[in-house]
Scaffold this active site. Structure first.
Site, PDB file in Angstrom:
ATOM      1  N   ARG A 132      46.683 -62.780  68.815  1.00 58.28           N
ATOM      2  CA  ARG A 132      47.664 -63.001  69.877  1.00 58.28           C
ATOM      3  C   ARG A 132      47.402 -64.353  70.526  1.00 58.28           C
ATOM      4  O   ARG A 132      46.340 -64.938  70.365  1.00 58.28           O
ATOM      5  CB  ARG A 132      47.632 -61.879  70.915  1.00 58.28           C
ATOM      6  CG  ARG A 132      46.371 -61.815  71.763  1.00 58.28           C
ATOM      7  CD  ARG A 132      46.478 -60.695  72.793  1.00 58.28           C
ATOM      8  NE  ARG A 132      45.373 -60.729  73.751  1.00 58.28           N
ATOM      9  CZ  ARG A 132      45.275 -59.909  74.797  1.00 58.28           C
ATOM     10  NH1 ARG A 132      46.202 -59.018  75.028  1.00 58.28           N
ATOM     11  NH2 ARG A 132      44.249 -60.000  75.624  1.00 58.28           N
ATOM     12  N   ASN A 170      51.293 -63.814  79.704  1.00 56.83           N
ATOM     13  CA  ASN A 170      50.313 -62.751  79.928  1.00 56.83           C
ATOM     14  C   ASN A 170      48.914 -63.359  79.864  1.00 56.83           C
ATOM     15  O   ASN A 170      48.556 -63.990  78.861  1.00 56.83           O
ATOM     16  CB  ASN A 170      50.420 -61.668  78.861  1.00 56.83           C
ATOM     17  CG  ASN A 170      49.439 -60.530  79.063  1.00 56.83           C
ATOM     18  OD1 ASN A 170      49.613 -59.704  79.956  1.00 56.83           O
ATOM     19  ND2 ASN A 170      48.388 -60.496  78.244  1.00 56.83           N
ATOM     20  N   GLU A 171      48.150 -63.233  80.947  1.00 52.09           N
ATOM     21  CA  GLU A 171      46.749 -63.666  80.968  1.00 52.09           C
ATOM     22  C   GLU A 171      46.561 -65.073  80.391  1.00 52.09           C
ATOM     23  O   GLU A 171      45.890 -65.280  79.378  1.00 52.09           O
ATOM     24  CB  GLU A 171      45.864 -62.664  80.225  1.00 52.09           C
ATOM     25  CG  GLU A 171      45.792 -61.310  80.895  1.00 52.09           C
ATOM     26  CD  GLU A 171      44.859 -60.334  80.192  1.00 52.09           C
ATOM     27  OE1 GLU A 171      44.395 -59.379  80.853  1.00 52.09           O
ATOM     28  OE2 GLU A 171      44.585 -60.536  78.982  1.00 52.09           O
ATOM     29  N   GLU A 330      46.971 -54.677  85.790  1.00 48.06           N
ATOM     30  CA  GLU A 330      46.347 -53.909  84.713  1.00 48.06           C
ATOM     31  C   GLU A 330      44.969 -53.429  85.135  1.00 48.06           C
ATOM     32  O   GLU A 330      44.206 -54.160  85.744  1.00 48.06           O
ATOM     33  CB  GLU A 330      46.150 -54.763  83.445  1.00 48.06           C
ATOM     34  CG  GLU A 330      47.385 -55.169  82.701  1.00 48.06           C
ATOM     35  CD  GLU A 330      47.034 -55.948  81.437  1.00 48.06           C
ATOM     36  OE1 GLU A 330      45.898 -55.783  80.915  1.00 48.06           O
ATOM     37  OE2 GLU A 330      47.872 -56.728  80.972  1.00 48.06           O
ATOM     38  N   GLU A 378      43.888 -52.687  69.620  1.00 46.43           N
ATOM     39  CA  GLU A 378      43.590 -51.993  70.869  1.00 46.43           C
ATOM     40  C   GLU A 378      43.842 -50.484  70.773  1.00 46.43           C
ATOM     41  O   GLU A 378      44.076 -49.825  71.780  1.00 46.43           O
ATOM     42  CB  GLU A 378      44.410 -52.606  72.005  1.00 46.43           C
ATOM     43  CG  GLU A 378      44.001 -54.036  72.301  1.00 46.43           C
ATOM     44  CD  GLU A 378      44.759 -54.652  73.462  1.00 46.43           C
ATOM     45  OE1 GLU A 378      44.114 -55.038  74.457  1.00 46.43           O
ATOM     46  OE2 GLU A 378      45.997 -54.756  73.377  1.00 46.43           O
ATOM     47  N   LYS A 379      43.765 -49.934  69.572  1.00 49.18           N
ATOM     48  CA  LYS A 379      44.072 -48.511  69.421  1.00 49.18           C
ATOM     49  C   LYS A 379      43.054 -47.600  70.090  1.00 49.18           C
ATOM     50  O   LYS A 379      43.336 -46.429  70.354  1.00 49.18           O
ATOM     51  CB  LYS A 379      44.222 -48.152  67.946  1.00 49.18           C
ATOM     52  CG  LYS A 379      43.042 -48.420  67.060  1.00 49.18           C
ATOM     53  CD  LYS A 379      43.362 -48.067  65.604  1.00 49.18           C
ATOM     54  CE  LYS A 379      42.250 -48.483  64.660  1.00 49.18           C
ATOM     55  NZ  LYS A 379      42.190 -49.957  64.522  1.00 49.18           N
ATOM     56  N   PHE A 380      41.849 -48.113  70.372  1.00 45.34           N
ATOM     57  CA  PHE A 380      40.856 -47.306  71.084  1.00 45.34           C
ATOM     58  C   PHE A 380      40.802 -47.636  72.578  1.00 45.34           C
ATOM     59  O   PHE A 380      39.890 -47.200  73.273  1.00 45.34           O
ATOM     60  CB  PHE A 380      39.482 -47.460  70.437  1.00 45.34           C
ATOM     61  CG  PHE A 380      39.395 -46.856  69.073  1.00 45.34           C
ATOM     62  CD1 PHE A 380      39.563 -45.485  68.888  1.00 45.34           C
ATOM     63  CD2 PHE A 380      39.179 -47.646  67.963  1.00 45.34           C
ATOM     64  CE1 PHE A 380      39.506 -44.925  67.625  1.00 45.34           C
ATOM     65  CE2 PHE A 380      39.118 -47.096  66.697  1.00 45.34           C
ATOM     66  CZ  PHE A 380      39.277 -45.733  66.525  1.00 45.34           C
TER      67      PHE A 380
END
Length: 710
Positions: A132, A170-171, A330, A378-380
């Site tokens: 990203r 974003n960030e 967030e 980021e699935k976890f």
């Protein structure tokens, strides 16, 4: 177009504009929700999403942050049908939207077609795409494409009834800065020409007579790329400044497009203290461009006092917001995915974390993300709706948090105050001072601006004394006590401002390795601590950093670690001296009268107990009082006030039940307190009471003067 939301006075802020649109019939509500990424899921799940959002009490979601590749599948071809349906569905269910312009991550087609837009490392390696934020801020191709996408989104959704706020990017600076590409080199040279005007001025500022570095043409200047040894420190510092400004130009360009179509507030999400040389963003400068200051925060799970670091970050965010309410954009319901050990949050920890942010000025608590992802990096990472569904600890706590935030709606728009009706203590955190302190070839790798800042914040936290964060050049006249932790770099204007503050009656604490260099990272000659020697009444001649794990006995306040210095007091009173080692007899803690005020010097790192003892002395001198006396260990208190009413947030991070001497009503339970507040281990309470009025002014008026611009 209505631009009145940009009139962000303390009693008419853009955050008020948002919270007023989250409740029914304009009744303000604290924001609750998070990032919603429906494009990652089959469309048949969307109805379930909004049903569960309503069950949880979600009222605000961020949409579209990472959806560029779906919104513009090929250059100049836009597809908005899916986003239309999502926004319409959310609006039909009373859920408001923070709509992103989706410029944070260019799609693969863009990076493949414009490879020169990708960032380059200090070693000259060009990044590939596939993660990203794969772009260089200096890239004209990226800026052109980002502007075109922003124009399409802002025009299409400027009047959509679900939208109440705009989310740019974003960030910023995360993963792709600093960039050392040829485009960045050209931009850096332009920035330097604007800053210095001439090569002679640049050579003087950079001290290029050292190591034969003198420049004779602008084209010779490069970013601080990898070289044989240490690169010029002022060059590194200026490149951090340039990198922040280059990113800010991207934000300003996209925000201007949005503002040309819509009057809704515009923001981007900051990253708290996570803004060092590897992610150069000067949020003090950036905050001037925000309608709403918003921040992302994630606990470091293995930090046993991470709840105190959270409090410090929340206080810093409130500083960027000039004391006005801000938004937690967030945080996580439980574990994250990017730490070495991603430890899940214990029962009740999510509620405590969320209310810490609210207690310190946030008018809402949002999360990443709504549904925990089933694919991708980021699935976890935990979400409001976990993989295991609704019969889970996380979901039950999410519903509880939604109920809690609804019960605290009356707090919206209030400001953080202290025992006197205002915040009496400020901690200085200049971005330049932090960046410069993190440069190489310094006396000790253990001397850390962030660590020392956190030690002082923790001391006030343990004492139940609220703190603001400010800059050295701000108007500090509203504070009784100011602390400058490791203010290594100080400008002439900052030094003069602090001197005037003390002489007018203020109390200033300065720690070691402060006042050492000017804004060009040049040593201030004469004696240490440089710019502050006269004000502090000390003449320190040599640093004696300590070895790892080493400490020295002091004549008071316990022992010192990390650092001590050889020198003497000139006009200062010595409160503690070094008792052993090569600096024996030198002052370790001093107090000096200057004008109507006092200035203190701390030439070492004190342990928490010794720092607590010193804090008692300094606060007594300055007339600073805690919110609650004799605060039990691991219990946090913070207070917000509005229109003569106080809300005291009490959060028990410890393992023991405690009792606090508070009167009023616990807003969360409706219980009228009789003889104090009983606070169980791990629990929270918010006590409403009538505020003690200051003479001739309300608490909300006094806080406004505390955060006026210099």
């Amino acid at each position: 177009m209505d631009n009145t939301v940009n009139d962000t006075t303390p009693n008419n802020s853009a955050m008020d504009y948002i919270t007023a649109r989250l409740g029914s019939e304009g009744s303000p509500m604290l924001a609750f929700g998070g990032d919603y990424n429906p494009e990652q899921w089959p469309e048949e799940t969307w109805d379930e999403d909004v049903r569960l959002m309503r069950e949880a009490g979600v009222n605000l979601v961020s949409v579209g942050i990472f959806s560029w590749s779906l919104l513009e599948p090929s250059e100049g071809v836009y597809e908005f049908g899916w986003l239309d349906r999502v926004l319409d569905l959310l609006h039909a269910n009373g859920i408001r939207v923070d709509l992103a312009n989706a410029t944070a991550s260019p799609p693969p087609w863009f990076s493949h077609k414009y490879p020169q837009s990708l960032p380059v490392t200090a070693d000259g390696v060009r990044h590939s795409y596939g993660s990203r934020q794969a772009f260089a801020a200096s890239s004209p191709e990226y800026r052109r494409a980002a502007a075109a996408l922003t124009e399409q989104i802002a025009f299409r959704y400027k009047d959509h009834p679900a939208v109440v706020m705009w989310h740019v990017h974003n960030e910023y600076g995360c993963h792709n800065q600093p960039d050392f590409s040829d485009g960045a080199a050209a931009g850096f040279r332009r920035w330097l020409e604007h800053r210095y005007g001439s090569l002679d001025a640049l050579n003087a500022a950079w001290g290029t007579a050292f190591w034969s570095q003198r420049y004779s043409a602008w084209d010779e200047i490069l970013p601080p790329r990898t070289s044989g040894t240490w690169v010029n420190p002022t060059q590194q510092l200026d490149f951090a400044r340039y990198s922040s400004d280059e990113l800010l130009e991207c934000y300003k360009a996209e925000a201007a497009i949005i503002r040309s179509h819509s009057g809704h507030p515009v923001t981007t999400n900051f990253m708290g203290f996570n803004m060092g040389l590897h992610q150069p963003v000067d949020y003090w400068r950036w905050s001037e461009e925000m309608d709403v200051v918003s921040n992302d925060h994630y606990l470091i799970a293995e930090d046993l006092r991470n709840f105190q670091e959270l409090a410090a970050t929340a206080d810093l965010t409130r500083g960027w917001a000039k004391g006005k309410p801000w938004l937690l954009m967030e945080h996580s319901t439980s574990a994250v995915n990017w730490q070495p050990r991603n430890i899940a949050k214990a029962p009740g920890e999510m509620l405590r974390n969320s209310l810490q942010h609210v207690a310190r000025g946030a008018d809402g608590a949002l999360f990443f993300q709504w549904r925990a992802s089933r694919a991708g990096a980021e699935k976890f990472h935990s979400g409001l709706l976990p993989h295991a569904g609704t019969d889970t600890k996380i979901w039950r706590e999410v519903v509880q948090l939604g109920q809690t935030l609804r019960s605290l709606a009356e707090v919206s728009g209030s400001v953080v105050t202290g025992a006197s009706g205002r915040v009496d203590v400020a901690i200085l955190h200049d971005t330049d001072a932090r960046w410069a302190s993190e440069l190489d070839s310094h006396p000790s790798v253990d001397a850390s601006n962030i660590a020392e800042t956190r030690r002082w914040h923790d001391a006030f936290y343990r004492a139940g004394i609220p703190t603001d964060f400010r800059q050295s050049t701000d108007d500090l006249s509203g504070y009784r006590l100011v602390v400058a932790p490791m203010q290594y770099l100080i400008s002439d204007a900052g030094a003069a401002n602090l001197d005037a503050y003390v002489r007018a009656g203020g109390h200033l604490v300065v720690t070691y390795f402060s006042g050492i260099v000017d804004e060009n990272d040049h040593i201030r000659l004469g004696s240490y601590p440089g710019a502050f020697s006269g004000l502090l009444g000390v003449h320190m001649e040599e640093f004696f950093p300590l070895r790892a794990g080493e400490s020295v006995r002091l004549s008071g306040f316990g022992a010192g670690s990390c650092w001590n210095e050889l020198g003497r007091a000139t006009t200062a009173e010595v409160l503690a001296a070094v008792d052993e080692g090569p600096a024996a007899g030198s002052p370790a803690v001093t107090r000096n009268r200057a004008g109507s005020g006092r200035a203190y010097y701390v030439a070492t790192t004190l342990a928490p107990e010794g720092l607590g003892e010193l804090l008692t002395v300094v606060c007594a001198d300055a007339g600073v009082q805690p919110l609650v006396t004799d605060l039990p260990a691991d219990v946090e208190v913070a207070r917000r006030s509005k229109d003569g009413t106080d809300w005291t947030f009490c959060i028990n991070h410890g393992a023991h039940d405690v009792r606090l001497p508070l009167e009023g009503v616990d807003v969360l339970t409706g219980t009228e307190l009789d003889g104090g507040l009983g606070l169980a281990a791990g629990s929270v309470a918010v006590v409403r009471s009538r505020a003690a009025q200051l003479v001739g002014t309300s608490a909300s008026q006094s806080i406004q003067s505390n955060h006026s611009r210099p």
